[in-house]
Design an enzyme around this catalytic site. Structure first.
Site, PDB file in Angstrom:
ATOM      1  N   GLU A  54     -57.217  68.991 -63.914  1.00  0.00           N
ATOM      2  CA  GLU A  54     -57.897  67.693 -63.998  1.00  0.00           C
ATOM      3  C   GLU A  54     -58.167  67.111 -62.610  1.00  0.00           C
ATOM      4  O   GLU A  54     -58.113  65.901 -62.412  1.00  0.00           O
ATOM      5  CB  GLU A  54     -57.120  66.701 -64.875  1.00  0.00           C
ATOM      6  CG  GLU A  54     -57.127  67.092 -66.340  1.00  0.00           C
ATOM      7  CD  GLU A  54     -56.811  65.942 -67.280  1.00  0.00           C
ATOM      8  OE1 GLU A  54     -57.047  64.774 -66.903  1.00  0.00           O
ATOM      9  OE2 GLU A  54     -56.324  66.203 -68.387  1.00  0.00           O
ATOM     10  N   HIS A 341     -49.008  62.849 -65.918  1.00  0.00           N
ATOM     11  CA  HIS A 341     -48.053  63.955 -66.015  1.00  0.00           C
ATOM     12  C   HIS A 341     -47.184  63.958 -64.765  1.00  0.00           C
ATOM     13  O   HIS A 341     -47.593  63.458 -63.710  1.00  0.00           O
ATOM     14  CB  HIS A 341     -48.776  65.307 -66.098  1.00  0.00           C
ATOM     15  CG  HIS A 341     -49.408  65.596 -67.421  1.00  0.00           C
ATOM     16  ND1 HIS A 341     -49.121  66.722 -68.159  1.00  0.00           N
ATOM     17  CD2 HIS A 341     -50.324  64.907 -68.143  1.00  0.00           C
ATOM     18  CE1 HIS A 341     -49.827  66.719 -69.268  1.00  0.00           C
ATOM     19  NE2 HIS A 341     -50.574  65.626 -69.282  1.00  0.00           N
TER      20      HIS A 341
END
Length: 489
Positions: A54, A341
């Site tokens: 990402e 995350h």
């Protein structure tokens, strides 16, 4: 042109992180990813190989490269799909070769609001030479599997994620057969010992570094059925970091906080969550897998066909020295977490294959992956039956979808022709305008649906047939193996 020589390292430090760098959507994207670069640059020990997911824009990738260039001078930003795959690999050593492998089953274009198909999810592959030996090569595979939008087994994309794990396992197995160190990392969107996890560890010689060191770690969030059945108490935030390796949905991550807590943070209040806070939702979705490669059966010191010595050709053996969850700190001024995350970080230690291996306190020597023993493993026949049933169910769904979409296309063409005919008898100009507008919009939607049903679904069905053939072949091999064991027993 020959590659420069390097002293073979005794350890390898590996880091993987989902950066949450969605353009226009992720809040404080530029500031957070720049700080990720700062923290990588200040890491002790410094990372040797980093996989990012990402990281969607060149701007953010270059910002991280600029901060880490002194320790990670080499890197590759991978291009894929319509909007890019969001994958990047950074390295202390040169990347000799790279490729971007797109998964055959990869989401659906009709789910444009999710975007998995449009970014062309796949595997970023890099061949990195870390030493002077012929087989001092690491083959690195960075990926981001399809996201689960519903809880298994009701996730309509479970078949896609299972097929992606299958494709990843093939890539890892082939790399290990070349005798190289194999490293697979990324956001796999799966929990430990799930179907995708078992496929990767069984159909390739790699092992999950976290479970090698902590085999009793959680199998998902404490609130999920698999973990509830184990009868364990709800872990604290510290337990999830130190024991379970939770990287997602942690109560320590500000992007997972409730609205009241985030409002306090946005007002500039430095909200602190204690480590002993119960953390029932945290789970591990990010992984580092590795395998030390396959050894040649020839005698040590034999000369091979291109003049190299066999002691060079025999790949080095590696074991896991340590693994931890990282990037848990917050941005120094914004006070938010650096991503939604946390990172997974691991140190591999190179051992002399002539010596007896050092055994981890958490596991025995047989747990360390060796390509020459692990690649022949098979899942139980019942698991292959489960995968085949998953494929059958999804295949029926897509056949129905195809019929509905093609029927919609035919209906819209018929309706468009009817509207055009109706314009001739329209009593007012505005009625003719509405008929033309309806005809145009309806025909556009019908054509898009027709293209999806006729072309995309057809391509998806063919990919399913290929996947099914491979699973059936593996099932037959597993059945023969079980019959052989029965005869020997």
């Amino acid at each position: 042109m020959t590659s420069p020589a390097y002293d073979t390292p005794e350890t390898l430090r590996i880091v993987t992180l989902n950066c949450w760098g969605l353009k226009y959507i992720a809040k404080y994207r530029n500031e957070r990813l720049t700080e990720i670069g700062n923290q990588l640059a200040r890491s002790d020990p410094a990372p040797d190989i980093v996989g990012l997911q990402e990281c969607w824009t060149q701007q953010d990738y270059l910002a991280i490269r600029e901060k880490t260039r002194h320790i990670l001078p080499y890197g590759k930003f991978y291009y894929s799909g319509i909007f890019g795959g969001g994958l990047a690999i950074l390295s202390r050593w040169p990347i000799e070769e790279s490729s971007m492998y797109r998964y055959p089953l990869n989401g659906r274009p009709s789910a444009f609001f999710r975007g998995d198909w449009f970014v062309g999810k796949g595997v970023a592959c890099a061949r990195i030479r870390y030493g002077s030996g012929r087989k001092d090569v690491a083959e690195v595979f960075c990926t981001h599997l399809h996201a689960p939008y519903e809880r298994e087994p009701n996730d309509s994309y479970l078949c896609h994620r299972t097929a992606q794990a299958w494709e990843m396992a093939k890539l890892l197995r082939h790399a290990a057969e070349r005798g190289h160190l194999v490293i697979s990392l990324g956001d796999f969107n799966m929990v430990p010992l799930s179907l995708a996890h078992r496929i990767i560890e069984t159909h390739s010689p790699v092992r999950d570094v976290w479970r090698l060191l902590r085999p009793n770690s959680s199998l998902g969030a404490a609130s999920q059925p698999a973990e509830r059945r184990r009868g364990r108490k709800v872990p604290t935030a510290e337990d999830n970091l130190e024991v379970n390796g939770a990287t997602c949905d942690s109560c320590l991550n500000t992007w997972r906080w409730s609205k009241p807590l985030r409002k306090r943070l946005n007002r500039g209040e430095d909200v602190v969550v204690e480590l002993d806070t119960e953390d029932p939702k945290a789970k591990r979705l990010d992984y580092i897998f590795f395998s030390c490669g396959e050894k040649s059966p020839r005698a040590a010191g034999d000369v091979d066909s291109d003049g190299g010595r066999e002691d060079d050709a025999a790949g080095p053996e590696w074991t896991v020295e340590s693994a931890n969850v990282g990037m848990t700190g917050r941005h120094p001024t914004l006070k938010c977490s650096l991503s939604d995350h946390f990172s997974v970080e691991a140190t591999l230690w190179r051992r002399n294959h002539q010596l007896q291996p050092t055994v981890s306190t958490a596991t025995d020597a047989s747990a360390f992956p060796r390509a020459d023993t692990a690649h022949s493993a098979r899942l139980p026949v019942a698991v292959y039956d489960e995968i085949l049933e998953l494929i059958r169910t999804y295949n029926l769904r897509e056949v129905r979808q195809r019929k509905v979409r093609l029927a919609h296309f035919v209906a819209q063409v018929t309706l468009a022709v009817g509207c055009l005919v109706g314009v001739w008898w329209a009593p007012r100009n505005y009625v003719a305008f509405l008929l033309m507008l309806w005809s145009t919009l309806g025909l556009s939607a019908g054509v898009i649906d027709g293209l999806i049903g006729g072309l995309f679904v057809g391509s998806e069905l063919r990919a399913l047939w290929e996947f099914e053939w491979e699973v059936r072949t593996a099932r037959e091999a597993a059945l023969l193996l079980e019959e052989k064991k029965k005869l020997e027993g």
